[in-house]
Design an enzyme around this catalytic site. Structure first.
Site, short mmCIF file in Angstrom:
data_model
loop_
_atom_site.label_atom_id
_atom_site.label_comp_id
_atom_site.label_asym_id
_atom_site.label_seq_id
_atom_site.Cartn_x
_atom_site.Cartn_y
_atom_site.Cartn_z
N LYS A 1 0.84 -1.21 0.00
CA LYS A 1 0.00 0.00 0.00
C LYS A 1 0.87 1.25 0.00
O LYS A 1 0.66 2.17 -0.80
CB LYS A 1 -0.89 0.00 1.24
CG LYS A 1 -1.58 1.33 1.53
CD LYS A 1 -2.47 1.28 2.76
CE LYS A 1 -1.76 1.50 4.04
NZ LYS A 1 -1.50 2.90 4.41
N ASN A 2 1.88 1.27 0.87
CA ASN A 2 2.67 2.50 1.04
C ASN A 2 3.72 2.70 -0.04
O ASN A 2 4.45 3.70 0.01
CB ASN A 2 3.28 2.54 2.44
CG ASN A 2 2.21 2.75 3.50
OD1 ASN A 2 1.06 3.05 3.17
ND2 ASN A 2 2.56 2.55 4.75
N CYS B 1 -4.87 13.07 12.81
CA CYS B 1 -5.52 11.78 12.62
C CYS B 1 -5.42 11.04 13.95
O CYS B 1 -4.82 11.52 14.90
CB CYS B 1 -4.88 11.00 11.46
SG CYS B 1 -3.59 9.90 11.96
N ARG C 1 0.52 14.75 13.12
CA ARG C 1 1.04 14.47 11.78
C ARG C 1 1.05 15.70 10.88
O ARG C 1 0.41 15.75 9.84
CB ARG C 1 0.24 13.32 11.15
CG ARG C 1 0.36 12.05 11.96
CD ARG C 1 -0.42 10.91 11.37
NE ARG C 1 0.27 10.36 10.20
CZ ARG C 1 -0.24 9.35 9.48
NH1 ARG C 1 -1.41 8.86 9.78
NH2 ARG C 1 0.41 8.88 8.44
N ASP D 1 4.64 0.68 12.18
CA ASP D 1 3.42 0.05 11.65
C ASP D 1 3.29 -1.40 12.12
O ASP D 1 2.28 -2.04 11.83
CB ASP D 1 3.41 0.08 10.12
CG ASP D 1 3.21 1.49 9.61
OD1 ASP D 1 3.37 1.71 8.39
OD2 ASP D 1 2.91 2.38 10.43
N ARG E 1 -8.56 -0.48 5.03
CA ARG E 1 -7.71 0.53 4.39
C ARG E 1 -6.37 -0.06 3.99
O ARG E 1 -5.75 0.38 3.04
CB ARG E 1 -7.44 1.70 5.35
CG ARG E 1 -8.65 2.52 5.69
CD ARG E 1 -8.25 3.78 6.37
NE ARG E 1 -7.30 4.54 5.56
CZ ARG E 1 -6.84 5.72 5.92
NH1 ARG E 1 -7.20 6.26 7.07
NH2 ARG E 1 -6.00 6.36 5.15
C1 EPZ Z 1 4.17 7.06 6.50
O1 EPZ Z 1 3.36 8.08 7.04
C2 EPZ Z 1 3.25 5.84 6.34
N1 EPZ Z 1 2.18 6.17 5.40
C3 EPZ Z 1 2.69 5.45 7.69
O2 EPZ Z 1 1.92 4.27 7.51
C4 EPZ Z 1 3.85 5.14 8.63
O3 EPZ Z 1 3.34 4.85 9.91
C5 EPZ Z 1 4.80 6.35 8.72
O4 EPZ Z 1 5.24 6.71 7.40
C6 EPZ Z 1 6.03 6.06 9.56
O5 EPZ Z 1 6.70 4.97 9.04
C7 EPZ Z 1 2.45 6.15 4.06
O6 EPZ Z 1 3.56 5.88 3.64
C8 EPZ Z 1 1.30 6.46 3.15
P1 EPZ Z 1 6.10 10.42 8.66
P2 EPZ Z 1 3.93 9.59 7.10
O7 EPZ Z 1 5.97 11.69 7.89
O8 EPZ Z 1 4.84 9.85 5.98
C9 EPZ Z 1 6.32 13.76 11.99
C10 EPZ Z 1 0.10 2.85 7.78
O9 EPZ Z 1 -0.29 2.27 8.81
N2 EPZ Z 1 6.28 14.73 10.87
O10 EPZ Z 1 7.27 9.55 8.42
O11 EPZ Z 1 2.76 10.49 7.31
C11 EPZ Z 1 5.01 12.98 12.12
O12 EPZ Z 1 4.08 13.72 12.87
C12 EPZ Z 1 0.52 4.30 7.83
O13 EPZ Z 1 0.21 2.30 6.64
C13 EPZ Z 1 6.37 16.09 11.14
O14 EPZ Z 1 6.46 16.50 12.29
O15 EPZ Z 1 4.78 9.55 8.44
C14 EPZ Z 1 5.45 11.71 12.79
O16 EPZ Z 1 5.50 11.92 14.18
C15 EPZ Z 1 0.21 4.92 9.18
N3 EPZ Z 1 6.34 16.97 10.11
C16 EPZ Z 1 6.87 11.48 12.25
O17 EPZ Z 1 7.30 12.75 11.72
C17 EPZ Z 1 6.24 16.57 8.80
O18 EPZ Z 1 6.24 17.43 7.90
C18 EPZ Z 1 6.95 10.45 11.15
O19 EPZ Z 1 5.96 10.79 10.21
C19 EPZ Z 1 6.16 15.18 8.55
C20 EPZ Z 1 6.19 14.28 9.58
#
Ligand code: EPZ
Length: 421
Positions: free
Chosen positions: A22-23, A116, A121, A306, A398
């Site tokens: 998915k990702n 969310c 996020r 995850d 999802r």
């Molecule tokens: C990706 O989300 C995945 N989704 C998530 O999978 C996964 O849990 C996550 O990466 C971490 O591995 C997809 O790839 C579609 P991040 P993403 O940006 O990119 C903070 C699932 O279950 N952050 O790596 O949204 C954020 O708040 C989903 O399949 C900022 O502060 O995660 C978090 O605490 C859930 N500012 C941390 O970084 C930003 O601009 C990591 O978030 C971006 C992120």
């Protein structure tokens, strides 16, 4: 809304094949906006999030066909470089259209995703990076308005290894003028897969999979035909379920290297995990024969956030006490109260959950709250004595393609019922 009903206590036996990731599919579908030809994606899982992404592409004017596992997209005549709130609120990964729209059309209007269940996020890193490439960004009425005639390469230090932030900026930089460096980039296999696809389209990216990614901008990208990598989190979910219930399960179609961070922890817990020609096999007597391990989630190649909830379900059954720390998201323990209702002994202290193992879970009616918490509750139901009913399994759908249909051939007594509330 559907529910799942599970009769627990049955060891799993047999072989199960994982679907496409998915990702990986989500960012690659956004990358189709970078060219006006017809792109073909194969091994795409039949998931709600993919439908949502296709709906978003159609809303913008791209022609899409979704016949899983094949999806085609022709983004030649985009009408509206816009991602509306009603679509972005369903799936925050929609923000990944921002980079491609800016890179190819010079402007974009994308709803802010909002928080969310698992945390705030924010997307500040996405926006900071685009501004560094020359984009003019304003936020108003809950939307990001971005414009830039032609993005220019820049060196962009990321404050944290954001997965979709790295992916958004990589796509934007692919068509920028000059060279971009993403420093502190995410190293997930899905980031590497996106770079592989962009290079197939004519981009010039190297270093994906490391924490510094170099992108030499080009003027044009052409369509691609690509089969995406298997889903390491779906695979991990099956491995943990097999370890928890005991039995003998072969999880096929995986890339073993993608599962190394999880495999290392499973082996540390005493799980017999072996590599075979077609996949990874778990054999064992189930949770009670295993021992507790501590872990803290981290960006790849650390233990994947995850998989935290699924692993915690296993830790309720093993001998000993484990400390599970969620260091990536600030609120990813919503499965804990549901596990406690099933008899688990878990105490949350800030970012850490202290799991006292050795409990025999008892079936109960529980509520799914987010995607991976749902998977955790399925594993708990497979472990528990008696019957478990999981409400709101749209969360599960999802990220898992008809999970019950993949578990039934392994002997799991699990069925989907059309629920009420
Ligand atoms: C990706 O989300 C995945 N989704 C998530 O999978 C996964 O849990 C996550 O990466 C971490 O591995 C997809 O790839 C579609 P991040 P993403 O940006 O990119 C903070 C699932 O279950 N952050 O790596 O949204 C954020 O708040 C989903 O399949 C900022 O502060 O995660 C978090 O605490 C859930 N500012 C941390 O970084 C930003 O601009 C990591 O978030 C971006 C992120």
């Amino acid at each position: 809304m559907d529910n799942l009903v599970i009769e627990g206590g049955v060891p799993l036996h047999g072989a199960v094949r994982v679907s496409g990731a998915k990702n990986a599919a989500l960012p690659i579908l956004c990358a189709t906006l970078l060219t006006d030809g017809t792109c073909t994606l194969r091994n795409v899982p039949a998931l709600r999030d993919l439908e949502t992404t296709a709906a978003l592409l159609r809303f913008m004017g791209a022609e899409t066909t979704v016949t899983p596992p094949v999806v085609t997209v022709r983004a030649g005549s985009l009408r509206r470089p816009e991602a509306p709130y009603e679509l972005v609120k369903q799936m925050r990964a929609s923000v990944m259209v921002l980079g491609p729209l800016l890179a190819r059309h010079g402007r974009a209007r994308v709803s802010l995703p909002g928080g969310c269940a698992i945390g705030a996020r924010p997307i500040d890193q996405h926006l900071k990076g685009l501004q560094a490439m020359g984009a003019k960004i304003t936020l108003e009425h809950g939307y990001v308005n971005a414009e830039c005639a032609r993005l220019r390469g820049a060196t962009i230090p990321l404050d944290m290894a954001t997965v979709t932030g790295t992916e958004n900026l990589m796509m934007a930089a692919a068509l920028a003028r000059g060279r971009t460096q993403l420093v502190g980039a995410a190293r997930e296999p899905e980031v590497e897969e996106l770079a592989r696809v962009l290079n197939k389209m004519g981009a010039r990216i190297d270093g994906a999979g490391t924490d510094v990614i170099h992108i030499e901008g080009v003027d044009h990208l052409h369509p691609m035909d690509h089969a995406i990598i298997p889903d390491r989190i779906e695979a991990g979910t099956f491995l943990v379920a097999a370890a928890a219930t005991g039995g003998d399960v072969l999880v096929e179609g995986v890339v073993p290297e993608h599962l190394e961070p999880l495999a290392a922890r499973l082996r540390q817990a005493g799980v017999e995990l072996t590599r075979e020609e077609t996949g990874l096999r778990v054999r064992g007597e189930g949770g009670r024969s295993l021992r507790a391990v501590d872990l803290s989630t981290a960006p790849h190649p650390g233990f994947p956030t995850d998989m935290q909830a699924q692993f915690m379900a296993l830790m309720t059954a093993v001998q000993g006490t484990s400390v599970v720390t969620e260091a990536v998201f600030e609120n990813r323990f919503m499965h804990v109260p549901e596990l406690v209702r099933m008899g688990a002994e878990i105490e949350v202290r800030g970012r850490a959950a202290v799991v006292t193992g050795g409990t025999k879970l008892s079936g109960a009616t529980v509520m799914a709250t987010d995607l991976r918490a749902s998977a955790c509750l399925v594993i708990a139901g497979l472990l528990a004595e008696g019957s478990t009913e999981i409400l709101r399994v749209y969360h599960l759908d999802r990220g898992y393609e008809a999970l019950e249909k993949k578990l039934q051939p392994l002997g799991a007594r699990i069925r989907r019922v059309r629920g009420g509330a």
